[in-house]
Design an enzyme around this catalytic site. Structure first.
Site, PDB file in Angstrom:
ATOM      1  N   ASP A 105      44.424 -18.259 115.118  1.00 14.84           N
ATOM      2  CA  ASP A 105      43.581 -17.086 114.844  1.00 14.84           C
ATOM      3  C   ASP A 105      44.471 -16.044 114.176  1.00 14.84           C
ATOM      4  O   ASP A 105      45.697 -16.151 114.196  1.00 14.84           O
ATOM      5  CB  ASP A 105      43.024 -16.533 116.170  1.00 14.84           C
ATOM      6  N   SER A 106      43.833 -15.013 113.635  1.00 18.22           N
ATOM      7  CA  SER A 106      44.593 -13.916 113.037  1.00 18.22           C
ATOM      8  C   SER A 106      45.387 -13.148 114.091  1.00 18.22           C
ATOM      9  O   SER A 106      46.345 -12.467 113.775  1.00 18.22           O
ATOM     10  CB  SER A 106      43.631 -12.953 112.341  1.00 18.22           C
ATOM     11  N   CYS A 125      39.472 -18.399 114.169  1.00 15.45           N
ATOM     12  CA  CYS A 125      39.204 -17.152 113.445  1.00 15.45           C
ATOM     13  C   CYS A 125      38.023 -17.352 112.486  1.00 15.45           C
ATOM     14  O   CYS A 125      38.062 -18.241 111.631  1.00 15.45           O
ATOM     15  CB  CYS A 125      40.449 -16.762 112.658  1.00 15.45           C
ATOM     16  N   GLU A 160      39.695  -3.999 120.917  1.00 10.72           N
ATOM     17  CA  GLU A 160      41.142  -3.958 121.192  1.00 10.72           C
ATOM     18  C   GLU A 160      41.504  -2.703 121.985  1.00 10.72           C
ATOM     19  O   GLU A 160      42.447  -2.705 122.771  1.00 10.72           O
ATOM     20  CB  GLU A 160      41.934  -4.055 119.888  1.00 10.72           C
ATOM     21  N   CYS A 183      32.548 -13.423 115.120  1.00 12.85           N
ATOM     22  CA  CYS A 183      33.905 -12.865 115.178  1.00 12.85           C
ATOM     23  C   CYS A 183      34.458 -13.099 116.579  1.00 12.85           C
ATOM     24  O   CYS A 183      33.719 -12.997 117.569  1.00 12.85           O
ATOM     25  CB  CYS A 183      33.860 -11.363 114.878  1.00 12.85           C
ATOM     26  N   HIS A 229      36.158 -11.339 118.519  1.00 12.80           N
ATOM     27  CA  HIS A 229      36.141 -10.215 119.460  1.00 12.80           C
ATOM     28  C   HIS A 229      34.767  -9.909 120.052  1.00 12.80           C
ATOM     29  O   HIS A 229      34.663  -9.236 121.064  1.00 12.80           O
ATOM     30  CB  HIS A 229      36.632  -8.947 118.753  1.00 12.80           C
TER      31      HIS A 229
HETATM   32  N1  DGL Z   1      39.850 -12.993 114.288  1.00 14.71           N
HETATM   33  C1  DGL Z   1      39.092 -12.261 113.293  1.00 14.71           C
HETATM   34  C2  DGL Z   1      37.742 -12.978 113.087  1.00 14.71           C
HETATM   35  O1  DGL Z   1      37.269 -13.686 113.939  1.00 14.71           O
HETATM   36  C3  DGL Z   1      38.859 -10.820 113.701  1.00 14.71           C
HETATM   37  C4  DGL Z   1      40.093  -9.939 113.591  1.00 14.71           C
HETATM   38  C5  DGL Z   1      40.632  -9.869 112.162  1.00 14.71           C
HETATM   39  O2  DGL Z   1      40.006  -9.219 111.300  1.00 14.71           O
HETATM   40  O3  DGL Z   1      41.668 -10.464 111.920  1.00 14.71           O
HETATM   41  O4  DGL Z   1      37.157 -12.831 112.040  1.00 14.71           O
END
Ligand code: DGL
Length: 266
Positions: A10-11, A73, A152, A184, A186
């Site tokens: 993931d990012s 991600c 976050e 997403c 989050h």
């Molecule tokens: N993990 C990213 C997503 O699911 C969200 C956070 C980011 O923008 O890196 O798109």
């Protein structure tokens, strides 16, 4: 091969929501997780940059013995899934398809809302995935970038979050959606606010569906592990401020095995 880990990237640490679901559904599997915290966020960056980062992430996981790769991600899945698949020789699963399948199963009126980062929504990946499944439905996308920072910050049921959510979600509500896809990492943490504002509609969190799809794929490839004692190793490209506290919020269990890694040269 059975003991080799599933590689998840993931990012950042938001993808630990996906790991949480996979660990509860496939408790025997060893998991190696890479969070690219040094280059977060992905959701506001260019397609070219995210493809490059995604390939590096996948190569790192393969260097750790990954038997399968999960792109947790949504931003990365939106723009890089096909390219990563072409460049690595282990199976790769993304988070978009499993959610689309579930949304089509539960919608009654065929009006489906999708929320995600700007990159995910403007990539058109969801529309493409719905078309691929032959769906005759209306897909209404809405970029909700502020949700990432709010989660976050830990403002899960905060009045400010509710205000932002009302602004983002009202147009979808007015359009009469009966299903909302959380596109997403989050967003599952904001479910209480979504439920409060959107009322009695279907919410699709693809991480559960991904767990099912992954379990079936492991079985089909005859590489699933049995037992309940799967290990979790977490690698992050930066041990950023509060990463442990935030990570544990996503993972739902203590982060014990973590370290920093650099991806240079992969
Ligand atoms: N993990 C990213 C997503 O699911 C969200 C956070 C980011 O923008 O890196 O798109």
């Amino acid at each position: 091969m059975r003991d080799n880990p599933i590689g998840v990237f993931d990012s950042g640490i938001g993808g630990l929501t996906v790991v949480k679901a996979v660990r509860s559904m496939l408790p025997a599997e060893n998991i190696v997780y890479l969070g690219d915290t040094a280059r977060l966020p992905y959701g506001t960056k260019s397609v070219d940059a995210i493809i490059e980062f995604s390939l590096e992430n996948a190569r790192f996981l393969i260097s750790r013995g990954a038997k399968f790769i999960v792109i947790a991600c949504y931003s990365s899945t939106s723009v890089a899934l096909d390219i990563v698949r072409r460049h690595v020789d282990v199976p790769v699963i993304g988070v978009i398809d499993p959610g689309v399948v579930k949304a089509l199963e539960v919608t009654r009126n065929g009006r489906i809302g999708v929320i995600g980062t700007s990159l995910t929504i403007f990539s058109g990946a969801y529309e493409k995935a719905f078309r691929k499944h032959g769906a005759k439905c209306e897909v209404l996308g809405k970029a909700c970038p502020l949700f990432v920072s709010l989660v976050e910050e830990g403002w899960l049921e905060h009045p400010a979050t509710e205000l932002v959510a009302r602004e983002y979600l009202q147009p979808l509500q007015e359009d009469g959606i009966d299903t909302l896809l959380l596109g997403c990492t989050h967003f599952p943490l904001l479910m209480p606010v979504f439920r409060k504002l959107m009322g009695d509609i279907h919410f699709v969190d693809a991480s559960q569906e991904l767990g099912n799809a992954l379990g079936n794929a492991l079985k089909a490839a005859d590489v699933e592990r049995s037992g309940r004692d799967g290990a979790l190793s977490i690698y992050l490209t930066d041990l950023s401020m509060n990463f442990k506290e935030i990570g544990e919020r996503f993972l739902g269990e203590p982060m014990t095995d973590f370290s920093r890694v650099t991806l240079k040269g992969l």
